[in-house]
Structures are given as structure tokens and as C-alpha cells.
Design an enzyme around this catalytic site. Structure first.
Site, PDB file in Angstrom:
ATOM      1  N   PHE A 136       0.896  -1.230  -0.059  1.00 27.28           N
ATOM      2  CA  PHE A 136       0.149  -0.067  -0.023  1.00 27.28           C
ATOM      3  C   PHE A 136       0.916   1.389   0.022  1.00 27.28           C
ATOM      4  CE2 PHE A 136      -2.282   2.984   2.760  1.00 27.28           C
ATOM      5  CZ  PHE A 136      -3.555   3.313   1.949  1.00 27.28           C
ATOM      6  N   ALA A 137       1.051   2.083  -1.164  1.00 24.53           N
ATOM      7  CA  ALA A 137       2.033   2.892  -1.164  1.00 24.53           C
ATOM      8  C   ALA A 137       1.374   4.307  -1.325  1.00 24.53           C
ATOM      9  CB  ALA A 137       2.692   2.833  -2.500  1.00 24.53           C
ATOM     10  N   ALA A 143       5.138  14.049   2.430  1.00 23.99           N
ATOM     11  CA  ALA A 143       3.521  13.929   2.538  1.00 23.99           C
ATOM     12  C   ALA A 143       3.395  12.354   3.299  1.00 23.99           C
ATOM     13  CB  ALA A 143       2.826  13.681   1.304  1.00 23.99           C
ATOM     14  N   GLU A 374       0.058   4.762   9.794  1.00 22.94           N
ATOM     15  CA  GLU A 374      -1.376   4.454   9.760  1.00 22.94           C
ATOM     16  C   GLU A 374      -2.115   5.725  10.543  1.00 22.94           C
ATOM     17  OE1 GLU A 374      -3.630   1.188   9.060  1.00 22.94           O
ATOM     18  OE2 GLU A 374      -1.866   0.013   8.592  1.00 22.94           O
ATOM     19  N   GLY A 375      -1.371   6.846  10.392  1.00 20.65           N
ATOM     20  CA  GLY A 375      -1.680   8.133  11.489  1.00 20.65           C
ATOM     21  C   GLY A 375      -0.769   8.045  12.911  1.00 20.65           C
ATOM     22  N   GLU A 378      -0.550  11.785  17.352  1.00 20.85           N
ATOM     23  CA  GLU A 378      -1.205  13.297  17.212  1.00 20.85           C
ATOM     24  C   GLU A 378      -2.304  13.381  16.131  1.00 20.85           C
ATOM     25  OE1 GLU A 378       1.967  12.078  17.379  1.00 20.85           O
ATOM     26  OE2 GLU A 378       2.801  13.510  18.788  1.00 20.85           O
TER      27      GLU A 378
END
Ligand SMILES: Cc1cc2nc3c(=O)[nH]c(=O)nc-3n(C[C@H](O)[C@H](O)[C@H](O)COP(=O)(O)OP(=O)(O)OC[C@H]3O[C@@H](n4cnc5c(N)ncnc54)[C@H](O)[C@@H]3O)c2cc1C
Length: 403
Positions: A136-137, A143, A374-375, A378
Site C-alpha cells: 500500500f503506497a 507527504a 497509519e496516522g 497526534e
């Protein structure tokens, strides 16, 4: 032996407990002697990961990572609770096995959720069998948290797209057979001008620019696209809808990151209990000290609280509800709690805790990245707060509207 009373919680069904028991027995047999690879031993890590994907495919576990019984899946939708239980159980046994399972699901997730019949037929059966490795890129050097700042571009050229740019931190980079790549197609500015594509690893113009060594070794790479031509039929979903494709995939797998963290935390608590009850100190055992008991109590309570949030989010998604806030709460709490639990366990082991390859030392390395990918924590805080504020201001906006 871990506490498995959570399997009786109302979020889960008897089929989930049966699956956990079967997978646990399989893992004892197949994952007992998983070696610890050095960070720079790319060949060793690649071979171990390929073997785990094959084993998980042969064992039938990867069928749960894809949707569609016509395409090798166990059922027609992705059952989030099953994904979570599998990840928690595998993580309890071996971090790399959890990684191998998770990436098949995440890498193929966009195809399961949004792929055409042709795309699903071509990729999902091989992913479910462990015959093709998925990736999964999304992230780029500029970014990561700010996904919408992505620069990798796809321009239309007849019935093809031409990809140019870079992706980084891509798990399974170097061993994947195909990559789901998100690129800017420019229909609108920002997040509304991104599309998703399937790029086969042997496509001319695609290359692995760099292999990256990390503290818990697994295949990871920076990818480069140089005038890489992709048939338009390889686009997943509508043009400009790639951000939504990515976020809906993450909504499933973000909760499963929480489950993996739980698996690591449970193993740390088991190790701490075993060690504290056997380590003589000052004429008694380490576990006889109230300071130790306070730590154990905090560890167990933190794990239960995180597990409740995790299985609530998974249950809610399986009922077809939105889980953006709940998945963020689960991921943030479980990964942060697991880090604290593992650190407390390591502390109880004293010097032994920092010896390379010791179970708690491996867990200490295994957990760290989960608080970032995956985030990052924060980002989860922002997601939760935005959702709260939206809910808080919506009725007010309605009340303040024209009479
Ligand atoms: C082991 C590993 C595997 C990965 N696998 C994949 C993969 O398979 N596919 C993929 O696409 N990506 C993958 N990633 C990338 C991952 O998703 C990014 O690393 C992550 O999104 C953070 O992006 P960044 O590294 O650019 O950090 P940055 O975006 O630069 O953020 C740095 C730090 O800033 C803080 N921060 C972020 N936003 C805010 C804010 N709004 N306010 C305050 N602080 C903030 C956080 O603490 C964050 O860690 C992986 C990363 C790792 C480490």
C-alpha cells in the site's frame, strides 16, 4: 497463558472465539521458533516474510484478509473483528507474522473494497492463497501525516496513465508483486485530485530506489516511478476519488493496528508476570512488592481499556456504522498503552530486559512504529477532536440558521 476473557465480551460471537483458538494452536505449531533478524539483513527478512505469507496462505488465514468468496475470500465482506483477532493473536506470537498478514490485507484492501470485477479476479485469489504479495503506497518524503501534500503524479496519456514521482516508507517494498499506489491526477486541488492505481512490480519505469532498515526489521523501501505507464483499467475507483479509497481502507486497518498492539502488550504482561513471580529479591519475590503489584495492575487495566475500545470499533464497523472517531480512539489508546506496558515489563526484567533478542527487548522494538504509521498519535487526536467539534457545532449551526 494470556487472559482470554475478552473473547466472551458481547462485541464478539462464538465463531470469533473458535477462530482465535484454531489460530492460536496453528501459531504454536508454526511460529514457535521465529528468528530475530538484524536490521540490515534484508535478504533474511525478505525470505522470512515470503515464507510467512506462504504459510499463512496454506493455513487458510489470508482468506480473511480479502473480501469475496468468488475471489478466494472467506466471506463477502471484510469482518473487522476477525481481522483484529487474527492480528492480535499473531502479534502475541510473532511480530513479523502479524506484519505479513496485515500487509496482505492493507495492500489488497482497496481492491477488496473498490476494485472492479476484473481487478478483484486478477489479484485477490493470489493474495488469499499467499501466492502474491501486496503493498500500500501512500506516503511520500514530503507527504506523511499531510497526505494531501502528495506530489507523485499520474497524467493521462491515451488509455494509459503515466506515473512520475516517489513513495517512501512502503512496507513490503522490494518483495511485493503489486503496489496500490496513490497519485495526484489533478481533477481538483488537494485531497480531491488524487486517484488510486494498481502497479505490478515488473512494470517498466518502476524501481526500488532504496531499502530502509528499521528497528523491528521488515521489508521497507522507497519507490521511484519514472515515466511508468499504467493501463487506465488499473485505476481503482473513479478518477479523483483516491483519497476516499485510501481513507476507507485505513478505516478497516487502523483498528487492526490497535489489535496488533494489544497482542504485543498481552505478551509483555505474560512475560512480566512469569518473571516477577520467579525472581528472588531481598528475601522474597519481585511480585511480592507492592510497587510491582501496582505496575501489574496498571498494565492489566490499560490492556482491558484498550481492548474494549478496539473491539467496540471493530464491532461498530461490522454493523455498517461510521468508525472514524472510534478507530482513532482505539489506535491511539492501544498503541500508547502497549508502549507503556512493554516498557514496564522491560523494567521488571532489569539488565536482562535490554539483552538483544530477549522477548521483551524484541517487543520494545516491535511496538514503536505502531505509534507512527497509519496516522501518528497526534493525527488520531486531531481526528477525534475534529469529530467532537463537528458534532458540537452542528446543532448550534442549525439553531443559528435563518428563522
Ligand atoms: C515502519 C513503518 C512502516 C510504514 N509503512 C507504510 C506503508 O506501507 N505505506 C505507506 O504509505 N506508509 C507507510 N508508513 C509511513 C507512515 O504512515 C508515516 O511515517 C506517517 O504517516 C508519518 O509521516 P512522516 O513519517 O512523514 O512524519 P511527519 O508527517 O513528518 O510527522 C512527524 C511527527 O509529527 C507529529 N505530527 C504529525 N502531525 C501533527 C500535527 N498536526 N500536530 C502536531 N504534531 C503532529 C507526529 O508525532 C509525527 O510522528 C510507514 C512508516 C513506518 C515507520
Amino acid at each position: 497463558m494470556s487472559d482470554k476473557s475478552y473473547l466472551d465480551w458481547p462485541f464478539l460471537e462464538p465463531r470469533h472465539a473458535a477462530l482465535e483458538a484454531a489460530l492460536d494452536a496453528w501459531a504454536v505449531q508454526h511460529l514457535a521458533h521465529a528468528p530475530d533478524h538484524a536490521a540490515h539483513d534484508h535478504a533474511g527478512v525478505d525470505a522470512a516474510c515470503r515464507q510467512l505469507v506462504r504459510q499463512l496462505g496454506d493455513g487458510g488465514w489470508l482468506r480473511h484478509a480479502v473480501a469475496g468468496t468468488d475471489h478466494g475470500g472467506h466471506c463477502d465482506t471484510i469482518d473487522t473483528r476477525t481481522i483484529c483477532l487474527i492480528r492480535e493473536t499473531l502479534a502475541r506470537h510473532d511480530g513479523l507474522a502479524d506484519f505479513a498478514f496485515a500487509m496482505q490485507g492493507l495492500g489488497a484492501g482497496a481492491i477488496s473494497l473498490h476494485g472492479t470485477l476484473e481487478q478483484r479476479g486478477r489479484y485477490l485469489p493470489r493474495v488469499a492463497a499467499g501466492a502474491a504479495i501486496a503493498a500500500f503506497a501512500l506516503s511520500e518524503p514530503q507527504a506523511g501525516s499531510d497526505v494531501a501534500a502528495m506530489q507523485c503524479a499520474a497524467t493521462v496519456d491515451g488509455d494509459h496513465y503515466v506515473l512520475d514521482g516517489e513513495k517512501t516508507w512502503i512496507s513490503n517494498g522490494g518483495i511485493a508483486d503489486f503496489y496500490v499506489v496513490f497519485a495526484r491526477t489533478g481533477e481538483q486541488p488537494g485531497a480531491r485530485g488524487i486517484s488510486a492505481f494498481i502497479v505490478d512490480a515488473d512494470t517498466p519505469g518502476f524501481e526500488i530506489a532504496e531499502r530502509i532498515a528499521v528497528i523491528a526489521p521488515h521489508p521497507l523501501a522507497r519507490l521511484r516511478f519514472n515515466r511508468c505507464r499504467i493501463p487506465a483499467a488499473q485505476r481503482i475507483g473513479a478518477a479523483g476519488q483516491g483519497f476516499k479509497v485510501a481513507m476507507s481502507t485505513l478505516d478497516v486497518f487502523r483498528t487492526s493496528v490497535a489489535a496488533a498492539a494489544l497482542g504485543f502488550a498481552r505478551r509483555a504482561l505474560d512475560a512480566a508476570l512469569a518473571h516477577a513471580t520467579q525472581r528472588p529479591m531481598f528475601g522474597q519475590m519481585l511480585s511480592d512488592f507492592q510497587l510491582t503489584q501496582a505496575k501489574l495492575a496498571d498494565m492489566a487495566t490499560g490492556i482491558d481499556a484498550a481492548a474494549l475500545l478496539t473491539y467496540r470499533a471493530a464491532w461498530q464497523r461490522d454493523r455498517g456504522r461510521s468508525v472514524t472517531r472510534e478507530a482513532a480512539m482505539a489506535k491511539m489508546t492501544a498503541t500508547e498503552t502497549a508502549q507503556q506496558v512493554i516498557d514496564a515489563a522491560l523494567q521488571m526484567f532489569g539488565g536482562l530486559g535490554v539483552v538483544s533478542g530477549q522477548p521483551v527487548e524484541r517487543l520494545y522494538r516491535d511496538i514503536r512504529a505502531l505509534r507512527i504509521y497509519e496516522g501518528a498519535t497526534e493525527v488520531q487526536q486531531l481526528i477525534i477532536a475534529r469529530d467532537l467539534l463537528r458534532a458540537a457545532t452542528a446543532p448550534r449551526a442549525a439553531t443559528n440558521g435563518p428563522a
